[in-house]
Design an enzyme around this catalytic site. Structure first.
Site, PDB file in Angstrom:
ATOM      1  N   GLU A 284       0.829  -1.208   0.000  1.00 10.68           N
ATOM      2  CA  GLU A 284       0.000   0.000   0.000  1.00 10.68           C
ATOM      3  C   GLU A 284       0.870   1.268   0.000  1.00 10.68           C
ATOM      4  O   GLU A 284       0.581   2.223  -0.725  1.00 10.68           O
ATOM      5  CB  GLU A 284      -0.926  -0.012   1.224  1.00 10.68           C
ATOM      6  CG  GLU A 284      -2.318   0.518   0.907  1.00 10.68           C
ATOM      7  CD  GLU A 284      -3.343   0.049   1.934  1.00 10.68           C
ATOM      8  OE1 GLU A 284      -4.315  -0.588   1.533  1.00 10.68           O
ATOM      9  OE2 GLU A 284      -3.160   0.316   3.145  1.00 10.68           O
ATOM     10  N   GLU A 287       2.254   1.628  -3.393  1.00  9.62           N
ATOM     11  CA  GLU A 287       1.230   2.126  -4.326  1.00  9.62           C
ATOM     12  C   GLU A 287       1.003   3.627  -4.138  1.00  9.62           C
ATOM     13  O   GLU A 287       0.889   4.379  -5.110  1.00  9.62           O
ATOM     14  CB  GLU A 287      -0.079   1.356  -4.135  1.00  9.62           C
ATOM     15  CG  GLU A 287      -1.148   1.752  -5.155  1.00  9.62           C
ATOM     16  CD  GLU A 287      -2.467   1.003  -4.984  1.00  9.62           C
ATOM     17  OE1 GLU A 287      -2.547   0.067  -4.156  1.00  9.62           O
ATOM     18  OE2 GLU A 287      -3.424   1.368  -5.694  1.00  9.62           O
ATOM     19  N   CYS A 304      -8.518  -2.475   3.240  1.00  9.51           N
ATOM     20  CA  CYS A 304      -8.404  -3.676   4.084  1.00  9.51           C
ATOM     21  C   CYS A 304      -9.752  -4.232   4.510  1.00  9.51           C
ATOM     22  O   CYS A 304      -9.844  -5.363   4.942  1.00  9.51           O
ATOM     23  CB  CYS A 304      -7.673  -3.346   5.373  1.00  9.51           C
ATOM     24  SG  CYS A 304      -6.104  -2.600   5.096  1.00  9.51           S
ATOM     25  N   SER A 324      -7.107   1.732  -2.949  1.00  5.86           N
ATOM     26  CA  SER A 324      -5.895   0.978  -3.272  1.00  5.86           C
ATOM     27  C   SER A 324      -6.303  -0.357  -3.879  1.00  5.86           C
ATOM     28  O   SER A 324      -7.327  -0.938  -3.505  1.00  5.86           O
ATOM     29  CB  SER A 324      -5.119   0.745  -1.975  1.00  5.86           C
ATOM     30  OG  SER A 324      -4.280  -0.363  -2.101  1.00  5.86           O
ATOM     31  N   LYS A 363     -15.731 -10.638   6.387  1.00  2.77           N
ATOM     32  CA  LYS A 363     -14.588 -11.445   5.948  1.00  2.77           C
ATOM     33  C   LYS A 363     -15.042 -12.796   5.402  1.00  2.77           C
ATOM     34  O   LYS A 363     -14.378 -13.394   4.570  1.00  2.77           O
ATOM     35  CB  LYS A 363     -13.608 -11.658   7.111  1.00  2.77           C
ATOM     36  CG  LYS A 363     -12.847 -10.409   7.484  1.00  2.77           C
ATOM     37  CD  LYS A 363     -11.706 -10.138   6.533  1.00  2.77           C
ATOM     38  CE  LYS A 363     -11.043  -8.807   6.817  1.00  2.77           C
ATOM     39  NZ  LYS A 363     -10.187  -8.352   5.717  1.00  2.77           N
ATOM     40  N   GLU A 366     -16.005 -11.914   1.997  1.00  4.79           N
ATOM     41  CA  GLU A 366     -14.815 -11.561   1.207  1.00  4.79           C
ATOM     42  C   GLU A 366     -14.089 -12.819   0.711  1.00  4.79           C
ATOM     43  O   GLU A 366     -13.698 -12.903  -0.461  1.00  4.79           O
ATOM     44  CB  GLU A 366     -13.847 -10.727   2.050  1.00  4.79           C
ATOM     45  CG  GLU A 366     -12.576 -10.336   1.298  1.00  4.79           C
ATOM     46  CD  GLU A 366     -11.529  -9.688   2.197  1.00  4.79           C
ATOM     47  OE1 GLU A 366     -11.233 -10.233   3.274  1.00  4.79           O
ATOM     48  OE2 GLU A 366     -11.016  -8.631   1.825  1.00  4.79           O
ATOM     49  N   GLU A 371     -12.918 -13.600  -7.220  1.00  6.28           N
ATOM     50  CA  GLU A 371     -11.556 -13.171  -7.568  1.00  6.28           C
ATOM     51  C   GLU A 371     -10.540 -13.501  -6.476  1.00  6.28           C
ATOM     52  O   GLU A 371      -9.338 -13.313  -6.675  1.00  6.28           O
ATOM     53  CB  GLU A 371     -11.531 -11.675  -7.926  1.00  6.28           C
ATOM     54  CG  GLU A 371     -11.863 -10.712  -6.814  1.00  6.28           C
ATOM     55  CD  GLU A 371     -13.363 -10.468  -6.635  1.00  6.28           C
ATOM     56  OE1 GLU A 371     -14.180 -11.253  -7.144  1.00  6.28           O
ATOM     57  OE2 GLU A 371     -13.708  -9.487  -5.939  1.00  6.28           O
ATOM     58  N   CYS A 504     -11.866  -2.583  13.534  1.00 11.51           N
ATOM     59  CA  CYS A 504     -12.113  -4.024  13.723  1.00 11.51           C
ATOM     60  C   CYS A 504     -12.319  -4.402  15.183  1.00 11.51           C
ATOM     61  O   CYS A 504     -12.893  -5.453  15.470  1.00 11.51           O
ATOM     62  CB  CYS A 504     -10.953  -4.829  13.171  1.00 11.51           C
ATOM     63  SG  CYS A 504     -10.542  -4.387  11.487  1.00 11.51           S
TER      64      CYS A 504
END
Ligand code: FES
Length: 574
Positions: A284, A287, A304, A324, A363, A366, A371, A504
């Site tokens: 990150e 980037e 994230c 990102s 999560k 996710e 992908e 979180c």
């Protein structure tokens, strides 16, 4: 604001006018039971005054008063524990139970249910009222959340958090009278809505009407499969809250005991998602520097948090080039586990089962995104891990601390603080500072980005460069920032967003806090303390990360890293 004096249970108290009876009673340490009422984040309060559990007797008033919505007045005399009030509350709970499945032993919320606790506190042993029961099909359409409307008591907490705090507005009351139910519009399954699966509705639901998808039996099955190597990664925020499920002091990280418990349960390797958090920072920060030096899109948003990414894909799909492209630490870990680690272990990736322990319900969703290549096989929450530890008969509190396994287990203080809002930003700044200035950063505590306020801004000086940063937690706050980006009203370089208020540490899969939000700052402190005690506190100094790039990935933000550690976003309708 004028003051009024009133009497509750023969004790006098002086409060500001406009205060409710419930608030005044709290000042006297008098507990009035509540059910629908709950203080939520951002000063939002759920007080529809609908459940009537908080009834009290007021001198001179014919009927009982709901204490959560009734303001006090000068000279008011209140009895919270009169026979009349106690009987009325009992009737209310019995009425609720008369239209509630009485299979508490089989319920996901068993022992965590507020209705069950009230019934126990009131000594209810039989339900006098009998009548028609509401029945609805269970919504098991998603990877994250189960909606069982038979257990809904219409308190509207989920609706308020979803609409007013998260501004997603998936859940609301539909139909009328006996047929009223809180549901997505037209009774649609959750997967056909804008739901981000942040799980904040699950966190505030007092009963088993909204719960996580429980994957613990899948984990037991995996552990029982001798042909597979079953490994586990644990997210930073899990260690800050897991001890609460065992009655331990709030705000104490239980990292060593958690590792010992996971090993005792039978995982072949116990790894740390903090390792992948350090990896995320490498990518990150690279980037961000690439975007700054090559005239790329700014601000860059951190990526994230899958709840926030889902929100973004649904509602801000005109800004797909802003976040990102880095995968989350969970998914970076998965990609490395199924390639680098598999190679090191001389294993076919198909023979490795990777379990994630996360503070988060999104999560689960996710990991199932196509992908992500099924790199992470099973996701369980902090609550589910606590259940497994109990199921295994492990005496958690007396476990001796153990260390994570090496290769993917070493982490820095920067990785640890990913679990709290502002942590990703702070971790990125520690690395960016040294990369930009080529100087050693002595004071790594960027306190200016810490705190639990929903939106924070900071300007950080890195030599003669000023980095303008913003941090938002909670999707309502994210929406405010994103609207400003859409309208070109801000000139930040980097923005950190987390879907759950506080980050979180308050994820939808953490032990229930039942409205006690002061617990969150204690959880945050647990992570900051672990960061302080780490010998290495900057991601780019993590020796296992350095080795990973040397032996396998090449350079940060390079071709191989791009293929394995970065992703794409999509416009989503539902
Ligand atoms: Fe007061 Fe529900 S808690 S009416």
């Amino acid at each position: 604001m004028s003051l009024v004096t009133l009497t509750i249970n023969d004790k006098q108290v002086q409060v500001e006018s406009g205060t409710t009876i419930l608030e005044a009673a709290k000042l006297l340490d008098i507990n009035i039971p509540t059910l629908c009422h709950l203080k939520l984040h951002e000063g939002v309060e759920n007080k529809p005054g609908s459940c009537r559990v908080c009834m009290v007797e007021v001198d001179g008033r014919r009927n009982l008063a709901p204490s959560c919505t009734t303001p006090v007045f000068e000279g008011m005399v209140i009895k919270t524990n009169s026979i009349k009030a106690i009987k009325a509350r009992r009737n209310v709970v019995e009425l609720l139970l008369s239209d509630h499945p009485q299979n508490c032993l089989l319920c996901e919320k068993n022992t965590d249910c507020e209705l069950q606790k009230l019934a126990a506190d009131m000594g209810i042993r039989e339900i006098k009222f009998k009548g028609e029961m509401s029945t609805y099909p269970k919504d098991t359409s998603s990877y994250s959340i189960v909606r069982d409307s038979d257990k809904c008591i219409l308190c509207r907490r989920c609706e308020t958090v979803c609409s007013e705090v998260q501004t997603v507005s998936v859940l609301s009351g539909i139909n009328r009278g006996f047929n009223t139910v809180v549901s997505p519009a037209f009774g649609l399954p959750m997967t056909e809505t804008n739901c981000t699966f942040c799980g904040q509705c699950v966190s505030v639901c007092p009963t088993g009407a909204l719960t996580e998808v429980n994957n613990t039996s899948k984990v037991w099955d995996a552990l029982n499969n001798k042909d597979k190597l079953v490994i586990v990664q644990t997210a930073p925020a899990v260690r800050a809250a897991l001890g609460e499920a065992f009655g331990m002091e709030v705000g104490k990280a239980v990292t060593g005991k958690m590792v010992a418990a996971l090993r005792s349960i039978g995982f072949a390797k116990v790894f740390d998602t903090d390792f992948a958090a350090d990896l995320t920072i490498m990518e990150e920060a690279s980037e961000l520097m690439h975007r700054i030096t090559h005239g790329g899109r700014l601000p860059m948003l951190t990526s994230c948090c899958p709840g926030w990414i889902s929100f973004f894909e649904h509602e801000f799909s005109d800004l797909l080039d802003v976040p990102s492209s880095c995968k989350s630490p969970q998914q970076m870990f998965g990609a490395i586990a199924k390639t680098y680690f598999a190679e090191k272990m001389n294993k076919d990736p198909k023979d490795i089962i990777l379990v994630s322990v996360m503070p988060c319900l999104a999560k689960k969703y996710e990991a199932a995104r196509p992908e992500m290549n099924n790199d992470v096989d099973i996701v369980i929450t902090t609550r589910e891990l606590a259940k497994m530890i109990k199921e295994a008969g492990i005496n958690f509190t007396s476990l001796k601390d153990e260390e994570f396994d090496s290769l993917l287990g070493e982490s820095t203080g920067a990785g640890v603080i990913f679990g709290v809002t502002g942590g990703v930003m702070e971790a990125a700044l520690r690395t960016a500072y040294e990369w930009i200035t080529k100087e050693v950063l002595d004071d790594v505590d960027f306190k200016v980005v810490r705190g639990l306020d929903g939106i924070r801004e900071a300007t950080i000086k890195i030599k003669d460069m000023e980095v303008k940063a913003a941090i938002a937690s909670g999707l309502g706050n994210a929406r405010k920032l994103l609207n400003k980006i859409r309208n070109d009203e801000v000139n930040y370089q980097i923005i950190e967003i987390m879907a759950c208020p506080g980050g979180c540490i308050d994820g939808g899969g953490q032990p229930y806090i039942h409205g006690e939000y002061e617990i969150l700052s204690k959880r945050a402190n647990a992570l900051y303390e672990e960061d302080r005690n780490k010998p290495i506190r900057k991601s780019h100094n993590n020796p296992e990360i350095i080795k990973l790039y040397e032996e396998f990935l090449g350079k940060p933000y390079g071709e191989k890293a791009h293929k394995l550690l970065h992703t794409k976003y999509f416009k989503r309708q539902c």
